[in-house]
Design a protein around this motif. Structure first.
Motif, PDB file in Angstrom:
ATOM      1  N   LEU A 289     -29.658   8.209  52.067  1.00 42.89           N
ATOM      2  CA  LEU A 289     -30.256   9.720  52.060  1.00 42.89           C
ATOM      3  C   LEU A 289     -31.706   9.869  51.713  1.00 42.89           C
ATOM      4  O   LEU A 289     -32.390  10.916  52.147  1.00 42.89           O
ATOM      5  CB  LEU A 289     -29.590  10.388  50.596  1.00 42.89           C
ATOM      6  N   TYR A 292     -33.837  11.381  54.600  1.00 44.63           N
ATOM      7  CA  TYR A 292     -33.796  12.741  54.682  1.00 44.63           C
ATOM      8  C   TYR A 292     -34.246  13.424  53.632  1.00 44.63           C
ATOM      9  O   TYR A 292     -34.830  14.584  53.629  1.00 44.63           O
ATOM     10  CB  TYR A 292     -32.258  13.029  54.946  1.00 44.63           C
ATOM     11  N   GLU A 293     -34.028  12.982  52.155  1.00 43.87           N
ATOM     12  CA  GLU A 293     -34.739  13.579  51.375  1.00 43.87           C
ATOM     13  C   GLU A 293     -36.330  13.795  50.995  1.00 43.87           C
ATOM     14  O   GLU A 293     -36.847  14.591  50.543  1.00 43.87           O
ATOM     15  CB  GLU A 293     -34.304  12.858  49.785  1.00 43.87           C
ATOM     16  N   TYR A 298     -35.778  17.543  57.330  1.00 46.43           N
ATOM     17  CA  TYR A 298     -34.545  17.289  57.156  1.00 46.43           C
ATOM     18  C   TYR A 298     -33.711  18.152  56.057  1.00 46.43           C
ATOM     19  O   TYR A 298     -34.596  18.679  55.049  1.00 46.43           O
ATOM     20  CB  TYR A 298     -34.012  16.034  56.972  1.00 46.43           C
ATOM     21  N   SER A 300     -30.731  17.734  53.238  1.00 50.35           N
ATOM     22  CA  SER A 300     -29.886  16.868  52.597  1.00 50.35           C
ATOM     23  C   SER A 300     -29.434  17.585  51.225  1.00 50.35           C
ATOM     24  O   SER A 300     -28.991  17.006  50.422  1.00 50.35           O
ATOM     25  CB  SER A 300     -30.380  15.594  52.299  1.00 50.35           C
ATOM     26  N   ASN A 311     -23.022  15.037  50.296  1.00 50.47           N
ATOM     27  CA  ASN A 311     -24.307  14.981  50.709  1.00 50.47           C
ATOM     28  C   ASN A 311     -24.389  14.775  52.286  1.00 50.47           C
ATOM     29  O   ASN A 311     -24.347  13.706  52.826  1.00 50.47           O
ATOM     30  CB  ASN A 311     -25.410  14.080  50.212  1.00 50.47           C
ATOM     31  N   ASN A 312     -24.623  15.708  53.064  1.00 47.72           N
ATOM     32  CA  ASN A 312     -24.457  15.770  54.527  1.00 47.72           C
ATOM     33  C   ASN A 312     -25.835  16.179  54.992  1.00 47.72           C
ATOM     34  O   ASN A 312     -26.095  17.191  55.344  1.00 47.72           O
ATOM     35  CB  ASN A 312     -23.428  16.598  55.006  1.00 47.72           C
ATOM     36  N   PRO A 313     -26.499  15.041  55.481  1.00 45.92           N
ATOM     37  CA  PRO A 313     -27.751  15.201  55.957  1.00 45.92           C
ATOM     38  C   PRO A 313     -27.791  15.884  57.089  1.00 45.92           C
ATOM     39  O   PRO A 313     -26.856  15.751  58.027  1.00 45.92           O
ATOM     40  CB  PRO A 313     -28.568  13.806  56.344  1.00 45.92           C
TER      41      PRO A 313
END
Length: 587
Positions: A289, A292-293, A298, A300, A311-313
């Motif tokens: 993750l 993306y974080e 993005y 997330s 947690n779906n990016p």
């Protein structure tokens, strides 16, 4: 393809690097940046002068060698058509000798302007962004993936004895080759090159007694000359050339087909994954993750409640992962079918690079609390504290909404989630066991700053209402004030007093005692100070040891230390909320 460098009459070792690069074919590596347009000058009247005027044409890929091309100053179009009778230029199709181009360039001798050709950005689905002021650049991105700086270059230049700025356009080799492949064409450079070559016995012998050595001719791929520089700086080289630079061949691209995922015997393809009816799943490290974080492009955002958190990016509505369920402290479990649904290949490969072997995943405690769950509990304890302190304040005639006390709104959290507060969303970012000391101190600082929002004056007013003399509160700050309030509330709760008993004219007994139940609030504050002063916080870590933490584990990282602090802060908030809730309930 002709070996242009070998065919040129001057040995490569005597040629400048830029000229050699113009004659060499571009490899197929996707990461290369390819020069597709140029108007550059260097040391114009000096001993290392160099000029490159270049455009790239889109020439059909047939057996014949590319035709000899001509441009005016490396531009697709020069000057403007004369205004004649109506429809004189009814068909106006700028071109490089009848061929399309990669960069649309126009000039008049005084001014020139550049942009990516319309056909190129429309065929590849690119979008522009501009950098202004002195740079005057335009950059094209692919918003679908996303992929940035696919093509870029300067927008314009003025010329008055010398150019106001150099213009150099580059394009991603991968995308350039995609476009050429779509067009069934080659990328052919037409350029003018001029440079001063240093004096050498080789060049002297090559020119001999001639004033000018003619190179090539107008029927060949190049023509030009080599002559002794009038200033005595060496030899002046001038070349007009047409060079096939980019073949009609796609760059190799990574494939997610036939990947072998940990724990699966057979390679997985998109077809087999999407037809998986048995729900096979893989484990990923939650460090998956971090990509993306750490990038605001993005999303997330966590979603869920209680023990089920996903947690779906995703990226800007273009694509999204699904089914990424948090399991234990640092694992994500995702069905293989979901992984192969709706995400680009490179994102799938990123997930694969973070896959965890089944035997490693089994060693993890699946019931261990992860950072998203901790942040959720923290947020809800803060909301409860806001409501409870607001009710307590109301009982002594102080009007203060919970949102104004703790900075969180019940309605916003209910409708949009606590992650709609950026500082809480950041707290829920991946917290690896291998977390560095600096990252640990930074996260502790962020935790402290959330509950530090409770106003000091508000707490003083409450304590004054409870009977604490005002002069004894003047020098106390937030945590000491909060500790004093906890002591007052604990005493009232132990005596099973109702809410109206909080207001008191007599000084409460033991109000300024130390209270171990909220000690972690002070520890987090000290860790925040260690971060601010760029210290190791070694003396504070002893306090953690007093809370039962084994500091020897820090050699493996500070992730477990963060867990102790975060859980301790939550327990401290519970130690305030529970007695206060019982007192309010007895109103």
């Amino acid at each position: 393809m002709l070996d242009y460098l070998k065919d040129f009459p001057i040995s490569a070792e005597f040629l400048p690097a830029r000229f050699r690069a113009l004659l060499e074919p571009i490899g197929i590596q996707p990461s290369l940046k390819v020069d597709v347009g140029s108007f550059t000058e260097h040391d114009l009247y000096g001993p290392t002068s160099e000029i490159v005027l270049m455009a790239m044409a889109v020439v059909p890929d047939d057996v014949a060698p590319p035709p000899v091309l001509y441009t005016e100053q490396g531009l697709v179009a020069y000057s403007v058509p004369e205004l004649g009778e109506k429809g004189t230029r009814k068909i106006f199709t700028p071109s490089i000798n009848g061929h399309d181009y990669i960069v649309a360039s126009w000039g008049s001798g005084l001014f020139s302007t550049y942009n990516l050709a319309e056909k190129v950005w429309m065929a590849l689905g690119l979008t522009p962004r501009c950098i202004g002021n002195e740079q005057q650049r335009i950059i094209y991105d692919d918003p679908k993936l996303p992929e940035f700086a696919v093509a870029e270059g300067e927008i314009s230049s003025q010329f008055y004895f010398k150019a106001s700025r150099n213009v150099r356009w580059t394009m991603s080799n991968e995308y350039l080759r995609k476009y050429l492949w779509l067009r069934g064409a080659r990328g052919v450079r037409q350029f003018y090159y001029q440079a001063t070559l240093p004096d050498s016995a080789f060049l002297k012998g090559l020119v001999g007694d001639q004033k000018v050595l003619v190179l090539g001719d107008e029927e060949k791929w190049f023509n030009g000359d080599l002559r002794k520089d009038e200033e005595g700086n060496g030899y002046l080289l001038q070349v007009w050339a047409t060079v096939e630079a980019v073949s009609c061949q796609l760059s190799p691209t990574p494939s997610a087909e036939k990947l072998i995922w940990p724990g699966m015997e057979k390679p997985v393809t998109a077809h087999t994954a999407r037809n998986d009816m048995f729900g096979e799943a893989v484990y990923l490290s939650d460090r998956f993750l971090e990509k993306y974080e750490q990038n605001s492009l993005y999303d997330s955002t966590p979603a869920g409640q209680a023990k089920l958190w996903y947690n779906n990016p995703s990226y800007s509505g273009q694509w999204a992962f699904s089914g990424c369920l948090r399991v234990g402290r640092n694992l994500i479990r995702v069905p293989i079918r979901e992984l192969y649904t709706g995400v680009p290949t490179r994102e799938l490969l990123h997930a694969h690079s973070n896959a965890v072997l089944p035997e490693v995943a089994e060693a993890f405690d699946k019931a261990e609390e992860h950072v998203v769950s901790l942040t959720d509990r923290f947020a809800h304890q803060l909301l409860a504290l806001g409501r409870n302190l607001s009710a307590l304040a109301g009982s002594v005639g102080i009007a203060k909404a919970g949102q104004d006390i703790v900075g969180l709104s019940d309605d916003q959290v209910k409708n949009e989630g606590w992650w709609s507060y950026p500082y809480l969303a950041r707290l829920a970012h991946v917290a690896p066991l291998e977390m560095t000391q600096r990252e640990f101190l930074s996260r502790c600082k962020s935790i402290h700053e959330v509950y530090q929002r409770i106003p000091d004056d508000f707490l003083r007013k409450l304590l004054q209402a409870a009977g604490v003399p005002r002069d004894k509160l003047v020098k106390l700050k937030s945590l000491k004030l909060l500790e004093a309030l906890v002591n007052v509330l604990t005493l009232l709760d132990a005596q099973e007093d109702p809410l109206d008993a909080f207001s008191n004219e007599n000084e409460p007994e033991g109000w300024n005692n130390r209270n171990s139940r909220i000690a972690m609030l002070f520890v987090a504050s000290d860790l925040r100070n260690a971060y601010a002063h760029d210290s190791s916080g070694a003396e504070v870590m002893v306090r953690l040891q007093d809370q039962g933490f084994d500091t020897a584990s820090l050699s493996q990282g500070h992730g477990l230390a963060l867990d102790v602090v975060f859980k301790g802060v939550i327990e401290a908030l519970i130690a305030i909320n529970h007695p206060l809730q019982r007192i309010i309930a007895r109103a």
